[in-house]
Design a protein around this motif. Structure first.
Motif, PDB file in Angstrom:
ATOM      1  N   THR A   5       0.829  -1.199   0.000  1.00 51.26           N
ATOM      2  CA  THR A   5       0.000   0.000   0.000  1.00 51.26           C
ATOM      3  C   THR A   5       0.864   1.250   0.000  1.00 51.26           C
ATOM      4  OG1 THR A   5      -1.705  -1.158   1.276  1.00 51.26           O
ATOM      5  CG2 THR A   5      -1.837   1.240   1.199  1.00 51.26           C
ATOM      6  N   ARG A   9      -1.848   8.501  -3.419  1.00 53.28           N
ATOM      7  CA  ARG A   9      -1.773   8.046  -4.808  1.00 53.28           C
ATOM      8  C   ARG A   9      -1.305   9.163  -5.732  1.00 53.28           C
ATOM      9  NH1 ARG A   9      -4.156   3.762  -7.173  1.00 53.28           N
ATOM     10  NH2 ARG A   9      -2.714   4.397  -8.818  1.00 53.28           N
ATOM     11  N   LEU A  90       7.459   4.137  -6.994  1.00 52.19           N
ATOM     12  CA  LEU A  90       6.955   2.794  -6.701  1.00 52.19           C
ATOM     13  C   LEU A  90       7.718   2.172  -5.544  1.00 52.19           C
ATOM     14  CD1 LEU A  90       6.801   1.725 -10.417  1.00 52.19           C
ATOM     15  CD2 LEU A  90       4.812   1.769  -8.916  1.00 52.19           C
ATOM     16  N   SER A 110       0.864   0.338  -6.100  1.00 49.57           N
ATOM     17  CA  SER A 110       0.344   1.057  -7.265  1.00 49.57           C
ATOM     18  C   SER A 110       1.060   2.368  -7.526  1.00 49.57           C
ATOM     19  CB  SER A 110      -1.153   1.323  -7.079  1.00 49.57           C
ATOM     20  OG  SER A 110      -1.857   0.102  -7.035  1.00 49.57           O
TER      21      SER A 110
ATOM     22  N   LYS B  38       2.946  -4.251 -16.864  1.00 48.95           N
ATOM     23  CA  LYS B  38       2.519  -3.013 -16.222  1.00 48.95           C
ATOM     24  C   LYS B  38       1.436  -2.316 -17.028  1.00 48.95           C
ATOM     25  CE  LYS B  38       4.311   1.192 -14.075  1.00 48.95           C
ATOM     26  NZ  LYS B  38       3.227   2.057 -14.580  1.00 48.95           N
ATOM     27  N   TYR B  39       0.380  -1.929 -16.294  1.00 47.26           N
ATOM     28  CA  TYR B  39      -0.662  -1.078 -16.867  1.00 47.26           C
ATOM     29  C   TYR B  39      -0.385   0.358 -16.422  1.00 47.26           C
ATOM     30  CZ  TYR B  39      -3.239  -5.436 -17.649  1.00 47.26           C
ATOM     31  OH  TYR B  39      -3.626  -6.689 -18.060  1.00 47.26           O
ATOM     32  N   ALA B  41      -0.445   3.848 -14.686  1.00 53.09           N
ATOM     33  CA  ALA B  41      -0.820   4.304 -13.338  1.00 53.09           C
ATOM     34  C   ALA B  41      -0.950   3.160 -12.333  1.00 53.09           C
ATOM     35  CB  ALA B  41      -2.107   5.126 -13.364  1.00 53.09           C
ATOM     36  N   GLU B  42      -0.349   2.015 -12.629  1.00 50.45           N
ATOM     37  CA  GLU B  42      -0.310   0.917 -11.672  1.00 50.45           C
ATOM     38  C   GLU B  42       1.123   0.456 -11.505  1.00 50.45           C
ATOM     39  OE1 GLU B  42      -4.613  -1.111 -12.845  1.00 50.45           O
ATOM     40  OE2 GLU B  42      -2.853  -2.354 -12.507  1.00 50.45           O
ATOM     41  N   GLY B  43       1.366  -0.282 -10.439  1.00 49.83           N
ATOM     42  CA  GLY B  43       2.687  -0.848 -10.265  1.00 49.83           C
ATOM     43  C   GLY B  43       2.875  -2.071 -11.142  1.00 49.83           C
ATOM     44  N   THR B  45       3.399  -5.844 -12.257  1.00 47.47           N
ATOM     45  CA  THR B  45       2.927  -7.124 -11.723  1.00 47.47           C
ATOM     46  C   THR B  45       3.883  -8.225 -12.169  1.00 47.47           C
ATOM     47  OG1 THR B  45       0.622  -6.398 -11.834  1.00 47.47           O
ATOM     48  CG2 THR B  45       1.012  -8.767 -11.682  1.00 47.47           C
TER      49      THR B  45
END
Lengths: 117, 112
Positions: A5, A9, A90, A110, B38-39, B41-43, B45
């Motif tokens: 987490t 954001r 990140l 994220s 990776k997508y 705005a996401e971390g 995977t």
């Protein structure tokens, strides 16, 4: 099982200000790493902490710092923000059991999107 | 000095066919290689990893091949599905370094 987490954001800061980002790793994971993603430089390693100790540091100026607490939560701080610090930050955690992080993959959050204006 | 390179910024593949993503590295000290998806705005995977003592690792539709003599690895996705459309990063790590070294990424687009 909760993932990694990261808060907040999204963040907008002004040049010269400082910022603190937070990361809560997966429960039981003691290693926390930070990465910066920018369009020009890609994903670059900032630093890694294990049991409150910084074990490795990337090639970033001293304005970038971090720490890890006894509960494995980690924070990173950027002082005297510059426009070029705008990036997706990140955090990743791993169990570090043997080669655990390499074998099963570091789990990323994220990210925090930092915009410096 | 870019130690991990993905020379193809983008790749377009038809649904159902094989997607092959390539990665080259220069540091012989790397002992594990990982692929991430990776997508925006996401971390990233984690998809699959391979030890430097192996030449192949398979997990469902994903297979990674390692050619140590050529310092080259590839990720095969069979069959390709629309949900596979994303940016794929190759990463490497060596024991004691505790850090991932990433390639620049390849944007994979699966066309129906």
């Amino acid at each position: 099982k909760a993932g990694v987490t990261q808060t907040p954001r999204y963040l907008i800061k002004t040049r010269g200000q400082q910022v603190t980002l937070s990361c809560s790793p997966i429960s039981g994971h003691r290693s926390v790493s930070w990465y910066q993603q920018t369009p020009g430089q890609g994903l670059q390693f900032l630093f890694e902490y294990f049991s409150e100790t910084q074990r490795n540091k990337g090639n970033f100026p001293g304005r970038f710092s971090g720490r890890q607490f006894s509960n494995s939560r980690s924070e990173m701080n950027v002082s005297t923000l510059e426009l070029g610090d705008s990036a997706l930050y990140l955090c990743a955690s791993s169990s570090q059991q043997g080669r655990g992080g390499a074998e099963s993959g570091y789990t990323f959050g994220s990210g925090t999107r930092l915009t410096v204006v | 000095d870019q130690q991990v390179k993905q020379n193809s910024p983008s790749l377009s593949v038809q649904e159902g066919r094989i997607s092959i993503l390539n990665c080259d590295y220069t540091n012989s000290m790397f002992d594990y290689f990982l692929w991430y998806k990776k997508y925006p705005a996401e971390g990233p995977t984690f998809l699959i990893s391979i030890s430097s003592i192996k030449d192949k690792n398979e997990d469902g539709r994903f297979t990674v091949f390692l050619n140590k003599s050529a310092k080259h690895l590839s990720l095969h996705i069979v069959p390709s599905q629309p949900g596979d459309s994303a940016v794929y990063f190759c990463a490497a790590i060596y024991q004691g370094a505790q850090k991932l070294v990433f390639g620049q990424g390849t944007r994979l687009t699966i066309n129906p």
